[in-house]
Design a protein around this motif. Sequence first.
Motif, PDB file in Angstrom:
ATOM      1  N   SER A  13       0.735  -1.454   0.069  1.00 40.47           N
ATOM      2  CA  SER A  13      -0.026   0.108   0.075  1.00 40.47           C
ATOM      3  C   SER A  13       0.740   1.291  -0.005  1.00 40.47           C
ATOM      4  O   SER A  13       0.523   2.295  -0.441  1.00 40.47           O
ATOM      5  N   GLY A  16       1.978   1.851  -3.548  1.00 37.44           N
ATOM      6  CA  GLY A  16       0.709   2.216  -4.049  1.00 37.44           C
ATOM      7  C   GLY A  16       0.477   3.866  -3.990  1.00 37.44           C
ATOM      8  O   GLY A  16      -0.380   4.712  -4.969  1.00 37.44           O
ATOM      9  N   GLN A  17       1.221   4.427  -2.930  1.00 33.81           N
ATOM     10  CA  GLN A  17       0.991   5.812  -2.847  1.00 33.81           C
ATOM     11  C   GLN A  17       2.152   6.574  -3.329  1.00 33.81           C
ATOM     12  O   GLN A  17       2.447   7.701  -3.026  1.00 33.81           O
ATOM     13  N   GLU A 300       1.166   5.959   6.820  1.00 32.97           N
ATOM     14  CA  GLU A 300       0.259   6.546   5.985  1.00 32.97           C
ATOM     15  C   GLU A 300      -0.611   7.932   6.500  1.00 32.97           C
ATOM     16  O   GLU A 300      -0.613   8.843   5.843  1.00 32.97           O
TER      17      GLU A 300
END
Lengths: 320, 320
Positions: A13, A16-17, A300
Amino acid sequence: MTGAGIDTALLESLAGQGLTVRRPASPLTEDLLARELRGAVAYLHGGEERATARVLRKAKTLKVVAFLGVGYENFVDVAAADRLGIAVTNTPGAATDAVATFTVTQIVNANLGIPRHLGERVPGWQGSDELPHELAARRVGIIGMGANGRRIAEILRRGFGVRVSYYSRTRRPDAERDLGISYLPLLDLAAGSDILVVMVPETGETRSMIDSSVISRMPEGAILVNTARPAIVSPGALYAGLEKGRVSMAVFDGFYGQECEEAGELRRDFPDRLLVTGHIASHTAEAMHRMVRQAVKSIENVLTYGSDEHEVGTRPRPRF
Amino acid sequence: MTGAGIDTALLESLAGQGLTVRRPASPLTEDLLARELRGAVAYLHGGEERATARVLRKAKTLKVVAFLGVGYENFVDVAAADRLGIAVTNTPGAATDAVATFTVTQIVNANLGIPRHLGERVPGWQGSDELPHELAARRVGIIGMGANGRRIAEILRRGFGVRVSYYSRTRRPDAERDLGISYLPLLDLAAGSDILVVMVPETGETRSMIDSSVISRMPEGAILVNTARPAIVSPGALYAGLEKGRVSMAVFDGFYGQECEEAGELRRDFPDRLLVTGHIASHTAEAMHRMVRQAVKSIENVLTYGSDEHEVGTRPRPRF
C-alpha cells in the motif's frame, strides 16, 4: 525499513502511494543508519538499531518513525524526535497474544524443567528428588500490568488456576477485580513469588530495576522469567542470585550483549539454569502481520493527515 | 510396591497397620514379579511391569492391586483379577492437573517450535519463512474427553481462547456446553485440526487407533500431540505422515519400545520433528503425592472393608 521477517506484501500500500521502500542490510551502525535515512520521509523501525538524536537530526526529510513493537524507548530518541517535529509511533496490542502465550510457555517449561526432560528418560532414572511442582501450586508474581502483563495474568488465572499477584507503578483495580489478582509492593512481590515474571518496557527507570534488593528477597529456588528486555535485570544481581540459589532458573528472551561483562560469566557458570531464546516472543505470523499493518497505517496517517493515534511522543507541532 | 519416585513417608500408614512394605528393584520380568508377590496381600503398581494372568494366579494371598495412575489396561489383567476375586483400583483425577498442564506445555512448545529456538538467535537469522502461528489462530482437536481431555480443553479455551473440537466414544454435552467445544467424528476432527491431541487410555480398542486413515486426513503440516501411551498412534502411519508432510511435528511422552521396529527409523529419519519426553506428564510432586495417598487409601479399604470406590474390575465376589 529495517529488520528481517517482514512480509513485503504488507508494504504494497505504501508503494501504491508512490513511495519507494528501501530495506538496508542489518546490523546498522549510527553512520549507516543516517546514510540510509537520507531523503527518507518515513522510517519503519523493525531492527535492533538505535535512532539516536544525531541520526534524527541528520534526517532532514523524515516525518515519521514507525516503531515495530511496543518498547521503543531503547531504540528511538523520542525527545529528540519531538524537538524536530518528527512523529514516533508504535504498535500497542498487536503482539500481546503472542508475547503472553510465549511467556506462559516459558513459565511452564521452566517450572516443569522441560529442557532437562527432552529426550527419553534414561533407564533407572530416579525422579523422586527432582519432581517439579504443579503450576497450580506455585505463586506467580508479575512485574508490570500493561496489556502484556494483564494477558499473562489472564491465561494463568483463567486457564491454569494459578494464584497471581502483581506489582505495577500504577495500581490496576480493574485487573484486580476482573482477574482476581492482588497488588503487592515490589519487594513483597519478590518475597512471595515462586515464579517472578518481568514484563515492563525498558526505560531509564526500569533498567536494572530487578537488582540485588529484589533478587535477594526471592524465596530459595525461585524462577525468574524475563521476556521483556534483558537490561531490566541486573546481570550482576542475577549472577549472585543463581550462585546463592535464590534463583533456580532464569528465563530470558534475548540476552545481554557482548558488551556486558557478566553475560559470558553467566553462560559459563550456569549453562543449565539459563533458558534463553533469541528475542522471539512476538514473532508469530499473526503478530508480525498485525504490527506491520498497523505501522504502515501509522506512516500513511502521518504523511497524509500529519498525525496518528499511535504517536508516543509529545512533539509540539508537526514537521513542515 | 514397584516404581521409583514415591515418597516413602506416604506409606507409613500401611506400616502402622502392621504391614511390611517391600520395594523390589525394577525392571521386573513376569517371573521376578511373581516371586516378589509371594505372600503379599497388596500390590501397589507404580512401575512399568505387567501383572499378567499368570502372575496373578500365582499370587495366592493377594487381595488388591492398586494401580498408580489411570490407564491400567496395559499393565494389569483385570479380567484375570476379576476371576480370582482380586480387587484392582486406580487413581482417577489425582494427576489430571499435572497431565493437562504438561500436555498444554508441549502443545505450545510444538506450536512455537520452541526446541529449535532455545539458544540465542544466530546473527543474520531470517525468520520470515518459519514464523510460527499464534495458538489462538490454530484449531485444536482433542481425541478423548475424559477428565484429562476435558481439563486440556478448559485450559486452551479459558486461558488461550483457542477453538477446540473433540472426538470421544461417548459424546459429552456438558463439556460442549460448559467449555464451548464441539463434537466431530474422528476423521472429521483429524481433517479440521491444526493440532491433534491424543488423550485416551490404551486398550485393545484404542491401540493403533491413530492409524493411516486418521493421519492421512490431517491438514498439511499439522502437529500430533500424544501424551497418552505411544501405542495409540500406529508407528508406521506416523512415519508415513511425517514423510508426506501431513505431520510437521509429533510429540510423545514416552516412546515406542525397542521391540518396535519403526521406533528406530522414526528417530533416525525425523530427529528434529519428534519432541519426546520420558513418560513424565504426571510426574509432579503434588500429583505423585495425591496418587500414592489415594492408592494407599484404596489398599486400606480393600484390606479392612473388602472393597473400595476406585475399583475398576467387576469381580463377582471379594477374595476370601
